[in-house]
Design a protein around this motif. Structure first.
Motif, short mmCIF file in Angstrom:
data_model
loop_
_atom_site.label_atom_id
_atom_site.label_comp_id
_atom_site.label_asym_id
_atom_site.label_seq_id
_atom_site.Cartn_x
_atom_site.Cartn_y
_atom_site.Cartn_z
N GLY A 1 0.81 -1.21 0.00
CA GLY A 1 0.00 0.00 0.00
C GLY A 1 0.84 1.26 0.00
O GLY A 1 2.08 1.23 -0.08
N LEU A 2 0.15 2.39 0.12
CA LEU A 2 0.82 3.69 0.12
C LEU A 2 1.62 3.89 1.40
O LEU A 2 1.26 3.39 2.47
CB LEU A 2 -0.22 4.81 -0.01
N THR A 3 2.68 4.66 1.28
CA THR A 3 3.44 5.06 2.47
C THR A 3 2.74 6.24 3.14
O THR A 3 1.87 6.89 2.53
CB THR A 3 4.87 5.48 2.09
N ASP A 4 3.12 6.53 4.37
CA ASP A 4 2.52 7.66 5.08
C ASP A 4 2.78 8.97 4.36
O ASP A 4 1.94 9.87 4.33
CB ASP A 4 3.08 7.73 6.51
N THR A 5 3.95 9.09 3.72
CA THR A 5 4.28 10.31 2.98
C THR A 5 3.36 10.47 1.78
O THR A 5 2.87 11.57 1.48
CB THR A 5 5.75 10.27 2.52
N GLU A 6 3.12 9.35 1.07
CA GLU A 6 2.24 9.40 -0.10
C GLU A 6 0.80 9.72 0.30
O GLU A 6 0.09 10.46 -0.40
CB GLU A 6 2.29 8.05 -0.84
N VAL A 7 0.37 9.19 1.44
CA VAL A 7 -0.98 9.50 1.94
C VAL A 7 -1.09 10.98 2.26
O VAL A 7 -2.06 11.65 1.88
CB VAL A 7 -1.31 8.65 3.19
N ALA A 8 -0.10 11.52 2.97
CA ALA A 8 -0.12 12.94 3.33
C ALA A 8 -0.13 13.83 2.09
O ALA A 8 -0.81 14.87 2.05
CB ALA A 8 1.10 13.27 4.20
N GLN A 9 0.61 13.41 1.06
CA GLN A 9 0.65 14.19 -0.18
C GLN A 9 -0.71 14.23 -0.86
O GLN A 9 -1.16 15.28 -1.33
CB GLN A 9 1.69 13.59 -1.13
N ARG A 10 -1.40 13.09 -0.88
CA ARG A 10 -2.72 13.04 -1.51
C ARG A 10 -3.74 13.84 -0.71
O ARG A 10 -4.65 14.46 -1.26
CB ARG A 10 -3.16 11.58 -1.69
N ILE A 11 -3.62 13.82 0.60
CA ILE A 11 -4.52 14.63 1.43
C ILE A 11 -4.30 16.11 1.14
O ILE A 11 -5.24 16.89 1.00
CB ILE A 11 -4.29 14.32 2.93
N ALA A 12 -3.03 16.51 1.01
CA ALA A 12 -2.71 17.91 0.71
C ALA A 12 -3.25 18.32 -0.66
O ALA A 12 -3.63 19.48 -0.87
CB ALA A 12 -1.19 18.11 0.77
#
Length: 792
Positions: free
Chosen positions: A5-16
């Motif tokens: 799955g996505l990394t925490d950094t990738e999740v934060a980027q998509r939220i932004a």
């Protein structure tokens, strides 16, 4: 191969970047929308304009009816916000939570926390919350009936698209989210479907019909009274305007819609305290009208959890325990039966573990599952009466055990791979696994409640018919039991069978829905209770769908009511709340509509008298009341009593024909009060040359007659009496006695009962109105076929 799955950094980027699943879990109104909706109403607008007109005359006391605007808005806002807060809290508990695979961990998240490109795992009963592309699958089958109307499950392969709003019926898999938020296929549909609405409500549609009828009366009566008071009375613009407003204000049924919304909102809050989530508001009313409840056995009459109570070997076949342990270990999403087997035999798994070469997941339609283990054979487990010849000794033994109310599964070996097109093929029985389910301690009491209320209960289960019948019989639900495999497909014939039998076993999901349709075709209002994916179609098509909070996300998504505490015994409280709403709103409607009828009639009579004065040159007729008179008349004959009655306990059975019953009661009573009030005013009116004191005495006489008649309407509406209902009527009557007795109140409210002759005549006409209303109340009971009682 498992996709990471996505990394925490990738999740934060998509939220932004705003690539989140931002569709709200409930399409409820915001606080600001609630305030606007309750303040800017048509009724408030009418009363507001009339208030401005009155204030322009300088008579502040006559503007007291403006408090209705504050009361209507304030009460509506407070109660709807309370209901919203209750629903929002419960919705968070009851919402489907997808299992999201990320680099940091795999865990359940709320739908709003899903972001674009998330990997979401799927298992039986899971709801697909966003659109995506399938990355992994193991015999995955998806039901898209909620989107397409097609009930047959669709097999999905890697690379296929899955759509939000569908749900998994068999197998497992994982998919990548490609469309989230409002871009998802079913986002708009889901948002619209979850609204907190009053659609399909006989109560609300009936009130709308009544309001339409009132509008037809208001327009001519209002125009007539405006013309006659302003252009025929010759008493000056100030008095003319006040009399005109005094005629118009009581015509508006200002509290009817408010009291309806208030009763529903309070019902939502009360049920919320019992962990009952009302996803669609009419469900409270609808369940009160239900006359057939279709209940699933597992999770409804019995508790969800099971335990293995015994194992009966049927031959000399070895590896029984190892096979059961392997089957349980290789099931990624075990149901309650497989979970019980895992608990009982999990420690006896073979070493090294058997390697699965083919898997057939459990399906409600086939009633079996299995796994092929190469050299260790092809093992199947499922319903004995499905996998075996009914004449075999193993099938007969299973039937005898099931007759005790136990669940029986047959473990066997097959002569072919479990994923073969003609699987399971020839099955050799190896052992009977006997599972024990605990009957819910409150199930008997709940069934007895429905029996007392003349509500039929049909137990519809996928389990063996004999076992289901034994459980129902142990709870006092007696009647014929039938195997659903013998049910006719014709709708009419099916309805006949449902009328004769009480318990049904081996029911497929499509048959559950067909049974709901058959009952509805005979005019029944049907509630369906269930917790599994096999109940979804029936829950969706029933008049009221009731899901258990611990049930599958798909079943909770389509139900109107979710019992978050998983207690079947909560249903009587929902029925009781619905009856309270329906019965009390009917009472309140009688009060408000009676007021509107006598107000419109009085305006018409005064208006026609004014036209006659214009034509024939006779004395013009002033409207008898100023706004303050109709305001105090409404306080204790309608306002306070309506508020109390709308929230009071009420267990009377709901009946259809709301509009007919209300109009049958309100029209005659309103006409009687209007005619007697007009007669009282005519006898007291001194004509054009009356002094201000004489005019006040005439208005007071008319008001006394109106109050006596209106109080007796309240006295009939409050029946059958209990001590507090009698106290409510007496309180209202005493309140007016106090108002007329206090000198300062008489002065402020422009009352003068000092003319004994006029007051005596007014009281006499009021008593006459009360007698006629009493007679009409008994006659109406005969006409409507209702048994009228004075005391409960």
């Amino acid at each position: 191969m498992t996709t990471s799955g996505l990394t925490d950094t990738e999740v934060a980027q998509r939220i932004a970047e705003g690539k989140t699943n931002d569709v709200p879990s409930r399409a409820a109104r915001s606080v600001s929308e609630i305030i606007r909706a309750n303040v800017f109403t048509r009724i408030n607008a009418i009363l507001g304009v009339l208030l401005i007109i009155v204030l322009a005359t300088g008579s502040l006391i006559n503007g007291l009816f403006g408090l209705l605007i504050i009361a209507n808005s304030g009460i509506g806002i407070i109660q709807e916000i309370r209901a919203k807060q209750t629903l929002d809290k419960l919705a968070i508990v009851g919402q489907a939570k997808p299992t999201v695979r990320r680099a940091s961990a795999t865990k359940e998240l709320s739908p709003s926390e899903v972001v674009l490109d998330d990997i979401i795992e799927l298992g039986p009963g899971d709801q697909i919350v966003v659109d995506g592309d399938l990355l992994e699958e193991a015999n995955l089958e998806v039901d898209e009936s909620l989107l397409t109307g097609e009930a047959d499950p669709i097999a999905k392969d890697v690379g296929d698209k899955v759509m939000s709003g569908s749900f998994v019926v068999a197998g497992s898999g994982a998919y990548r989210a490609t469309k989230v938020g409002r871009e998802a296929y079913a986002a708009k549909l889901a948002e619209e479907a979850s609204k907190f609405t009053l659609v399909k409500s006989e109560l609300r549609s009936g009130i709308n019909k009544i309001l339409q009828f009132i509008t037809y009366l208001l327009v001519p009566a209002g125009l007539l009274i405006i013309y006659t008071q302003l252009f025929t009375t010759d008493v000056g613009w100030r008095d003319s305007v006040l009399r005109m407003v005094g005629a118009l204000v009581p015509m508006v049924p200002e509290g009817l819609v408010l009291m309806t919304s208030l009763a529903f909102a309070v019902g939502v809050v009360r049920l919320g305290r019992r962990q009952c989530l009302v996803q669609e508001l009419p469900a409270i009313e609808g369940l009160a009208r239900v006359d057939v409840v279709c209940a699933d056995k597992t999770g409804t009459l019995t508790e969800n959890g099971m335990r293995v109570s015994d194992l009966h070997a049927l031959g000399t076949q070895a590896h029984v325990h190892e096979a059961l342990a392997s089957l349980a270990a290789d099931d990624p999403r075990p149901n309650a039966s497989m979970a019980a087997i895992a608990e009982a035999f999990g420690a006896q798994a073979p070493a090294p573990p058997w390697q699965a070469t083919a898997v057939a997941p459990f399906k409600s339609a086939t009633k079996w599952s299995g796994t092929s283990y190469g050299e260790h054979g092809n093992w199947v487990i499922g319903a004995p009466d499905v996998l075996l010849d009914s004449q075999s000794s193993a099938a007969e033994q299973a039937e005898q055990i099931g007759a005790k109310g136990l669940r029986v599964l047959m473990l066997g070996t097959s002569d072919r791979s479990v994923d073969a097109p003609d699987a399971p093929g020839q099955v050799t029985p190896v052992a009977l696994v006997i599972l024990e389910q605990k009957v819910r301690p409150d199930a008997r009491e709940t069934l007895e409640y429905f029996a007392e209320q003349k509500v039929s209960v049909k137990v519809i289960s996928g389990d063996n018919a004999v076992s289901v019948g034994a459980v129902a019989d142990s709870l006092g639900l007696h009647g014929h039991t039938m195997d659903a495999r013998q049910l006719p497909t014709d709708n009419g014939a099916l309805a006949d069978v449902l009328a004769e039998c009480t318990t049904f076993g081996r029911v497929r999901p499509d048959q559950k829905r067909a049974m709901v349709h058959a009952l509805q075709s005979r005019g029944h209002t049907v509630a369906m209770t269930g917790d599994g994916v096999n109940d979804v179609l029936a829950l969706k098509d029933a008049d009221i769908g009731v899901a258990m909070g611990a049930g599958s996300p798909a079943s909770r998504a389509v139900a109107q009511i979710v019992l978050l505490d998983n207690k079947f015994a909560t249903l009587p409280y929902v029925v009781g709340e619905g009856r309270r709403v329906i019965g009390n709103i009917e009472r309140v409607s009688n009060l408000f509509l009676t007021k509107t009828v006598y107000s419109v009639l009085l305006a018409l009579l005064v208006g026609l008298a004014g036209l006659a004065s214009k034509i024939f040159g006779t004395d013009p007729l002033l409207y008898p009341f100023q706004p303050i008179h109709v305001t105090i008349a409404a306080w204790f004959t309608i306002g306070i009593p309506a508020f109390v009655l709308s929230l009071a306990p009420n267990n009377e059975r709901a009946q259809s024909g709301f509009v007919r019953r209300v109009m049958t009661a309100a029209l005659p009573s309103g006409i009687v009060v209007g005619l007697t009030t007009f007669a009282s005013y005519l006898l007291a009116y001194g004509g054009r040359d009356s002094t201000a004191e004489q005019q006040t005495q005439a208005s007071t006489a008319a008001l006394i007659t109106l109050l006596v008649g209106a109080l007796w309407v309240l006295a009939t509406v409050a029946r059958p009496y209990q001590w507090w209902r009698v106290g409510l009527v007496l309180f209202s009557a005493l309140a007016y006695v106090v108002i007329f007795a206090l000198p300062w109140a008489r002065e402020k409210f422009m009352l003068d009962p000092g003319n004994v002759a006029l007051t005596s005549v007014a009281v006499g006409l009021g008593v006459l109105a009360a007698v006629v209303i009493e007679v009409l109340w008994w006659v109406q009971g005969r006409v409507l076929g209702e048994q009228r009682r004075l005391w409960r």
